[in-house]
Design an enzyme around this catalytic site. Structure first.
Site, PDB file in Angstrom:
ATOM      1  N   THR A   1       0.773  -1.245   0.032  1.00  0.00           N
ATOM      2  CA  THR A   1       0.100   0.078   0.068  1.00  0.00           C
ATOM      3  C   THR A   1       0.840   1.295  -0.148  1.00  0.00           C
ATOM      4  OG1 THR A   1      -0.212  -0.164   2.491  1.00  0.00           O
ATOM      5  CG2 THR A   1      -1.795  -1.107   0.949  1.00  0.00           C
TER       6      THR A   1
ATOM      7  N   LYS B   1       4.229  -6.848   4.183  1.00  0.00           N
ATOM      8  CA  LYS B   1       3.948  -5.456   3.802  1.00  0.00           C
ATOM      9  C   LYS B   1       3.877  -4.757   4.893  1.00  0.00           C
ATOM     10  CE  LYS B   1       0.687  -3.329   3.112  1.00  0.00           C
ATOM     11  NZ  LYS B   1      -0.033  -2.315   4.434  1.00  0.00           N
TER      12      LYS B   1
ATOM     13  N   THR C   1      -0.109  -2.424  10.695  1.00  0.00           N
ATOM     14  CA  THR C   1      -0.722  -2.859   9.426  1.00  0.00           C
ATOM     15  C   THR C   1       0.116  -3.543   8.581  1.00  0.00           C
ATOM     16  OG1 THR C   1      -1.953  -0.693   9.274  1.00  0.00           O
ATOM     17  CG2 THR C   1      -1.941  -1.873   7.429  1.00  0.00           C
TER      18      THR C   1
ATOM     19  N   ASN D   1       0.127  10.654   5.447  1.00  0.00           N
ATOM     20  CA  ASN D   1      -1.153  10.174   6.208  1.00  0.00           C
ATOM     21  C   ASN D   1      -2.106  11.291   5.944  1.00  0.00           C
ATOM     22  OD1 ASN D   1      -0.973   7.636   7.532  1.00  0.00           O
ATOM     23  ND2 ASN D   1       0.982   8.442   8.032  1.00  0.00           N
TER      24      ASN D   1
ATOM     25  N   GLU E   1       6.615   5.086   7.364  1.00  0.00           N
ATOM     26  CA  GLU E   1       6.596   6.193   6.428  1.00  0.00           C
ATOM     27  C   GLU E   1       7.072   7.217   6.948  1.00  0.00           C
ATOM     28  OE1 GLU E   1       1.422   4.537   5.707  1.00  0.00           O
ATOM     29  OE2 GLU E   1       2.116   6.151   7.344  1.00  0.00           O
TER      30      GLU E   1
ATOM     31  N   SER F   1      -6.760  10.345  -0.740  1.00  0.00           N
ATOM     32  CA  SER F   1      -6.940  11.147  -1.971  1.00  0.00           C
ATOM     33  C   SER F   1      -6.398  10.323  -3.213  1.00  0.00           C
ATOM     34  CB  SER F   1      -6.300  12.572  -1.863  1.00  0.00           C
ATOM     35  OG  SER F   1      -5.060  12.479  -1.614  1.00  0.00           O
TER      36      SER F   1
END
Length: 408
Positions: free
Chosen positions: A162, A188, A199, A403, A280, A408
């Site tokens: 993702t 992942k 996640t 995030n 991230e 979007s």
């Protein structure tokens, strides 16, 4: 969904060469669940007799696929098995529709592959709360089944990404009774990563023979020392899934074998650390070593308090050796600590001891150390023999940008 174009500076140089695991065939395809122009569904079909063990998120808002997998783990292992994974939609917080979606997908996989529906495991990762367009997945199952190949782990790793910036894989081989046993896994994970899984989706395959109950016990114990010792942002996902599949194709019984257990743990730790390295917005990989705690549980509590502290993580991002924030995190953890026995180090630099800054501490040395990409924070509580190691990353503006733009 945020478009990730820059690979993490902490990424490995390349995806590793993974061995073919006999008894496992995989395929990936673009179904358009959410993304355009990339694969987003992976199918793995496992030979009859494959043992499947699993650990899952402890979230109270677990996704429909997680609930379905939990109900199936521990069932009969005599028939073939299948794993179907999609990215882009987590099928979480989708009410009865989510359960219906899982039922229709698992039945469709069973119809196409010939795998009993009770041995079809699914995982979903992506946006929470949006209905899954599972008909797009079902429409691609025939093509997926036709494309199954024993040498497709890297493609599978890419299909389940993702916000990941790189595909994650790891492997080990081990000799048992004169024969080589292979272990290979993919994962992942990038954000919403915290203990009690993350996640995070992880699929590990081995050609060893291990009975399901023993495989489950091994996986559960090793998860506590690997995937439950990492954190990116302290958020626990609705969808965390780790499946370990032993096909037995090598003919080697690995149950109770210490070398096999060590190799499996090494694969799990390798994948777990890759998830942190893809945190991230991360620019620094941080290992936190806690020793001298009253017990191992307290040591882990302290380690995670440091690893999850936004103040600690932003100081690391700013390359600031702000050991006071480490002191703060220890004090708030709730585990036993004595200010006047505490020692803190950054790498080999002793920063604080006996409740005060070390007399030999030089700020410029610590500041220079903090400019590195791989950092170690050491904490000795001086209370006992308890110890634990956890892994995290820094917290940067990049995390916010990813995030803030996620849907979007």
């Amino acid at each position: 969904m945020a478009k990730i174009t820059k690979v993490s500076p902490l990424a490995p140089a390349a995806f590793p060469t993974l061995p073919v695991i006999d008894g496992v065939r995989l395929a990936s395809i673009a179904a358009g669940v959410r993304y355009q122009g990339r694969t987003d569904v992976m199918l793995a079909v496992l030979d009859p007799g494959t043992s499947v063990a699993g650990v899952f998120t402890r979230s109270a808002t677990r996704s429909a696929p997680v609930l379905d997998c939990q109900a199936k783990i521990g069932g009969a292992s005599d028939g073939p098995a299948a794993i179907l994974v999609n990215s882009g939609n987590s099928n979480a917080f989708t009410g009865h529709y989510g359960q219906t979606s899982v039922a229709e997908v698992t039945q469709a996989v069973a119809d196409v592959t010939g795998v009993p529906v009770g041995r079809v495991f699914t995982s979903s990762t992506g946006v929470i709360g949006e209905p899954m367009k599972h008909e797009r997945i079902v429409a691609k199952l025939g093509d997926l089944n036709a494309a199954l190949s024993p040498d497709a782990l890297e493609d599978a790793a890419r299909a389940i990404m993702t916000t990941d910036t790189f595909a994650k894989g790891a492997s080990r081989t081990v000799g048992i009774d004169g024969k080589m046993v292979k272990i290979a896994g993919i994962a992942k994970g990038s954000g919403m990563i915290a203990p009690d899984m993350a996640t995070m989706l992880v699929y590990i395959f081995t050609d060893a023979r291990v009975e399901q109950g023993a495989l489950q016990a091994m996986l559960s114990a090793m998860t506590d020392k690997t995937f439950n010792c990492i954190t990116v942002d302290s958020d626990t996902s609705t969808s965390d899934t780790l499946l370990l599949c032993a096909t037995g194709a090598s003919g080697v019984d690995a149950e109770g074998n210490a070398e096999f257990a060590a190799a499996l743990e090494a694969v799990m730790l390798d994948l777990a650390q890759q998830v942190v390295r893809d945190g991230e917005g991360a620019t620094k990989f941080v290992e936190i070593r806690v020793t001298g705690a009253a017990n191992d549980v307290d040591a882990k509590v302290h380690g995670l308090a440091i690893a999850n502290s936004p103040l600690v993580k932003t100081a690391i991002a700013g390359e600031d050796p702000n050991w006071g924030r480490v002191v703060m995190a220890i004090g708030k953890s709730g585990a036993a600590a004595d200010r006047d026995l505490l020692s803190i180090s950054f790498g080999d630099i002793l920063v604080a001891e006996k409740g005060w800054v070390s007399p030999n501490y030089r700020e410029e040395d610590a500041a220079a150390y903090m400019k590195g990409q791989d950092l170690v924070i050491g904490v000795d509580l001086g209370l006992g023999a308890g110890k634990s190691t956890v892994w995290t990353c820094d917290l940067t503006h990049g995390y916010i940008e990813i995030n803030a733009d996620y849907r979007s």
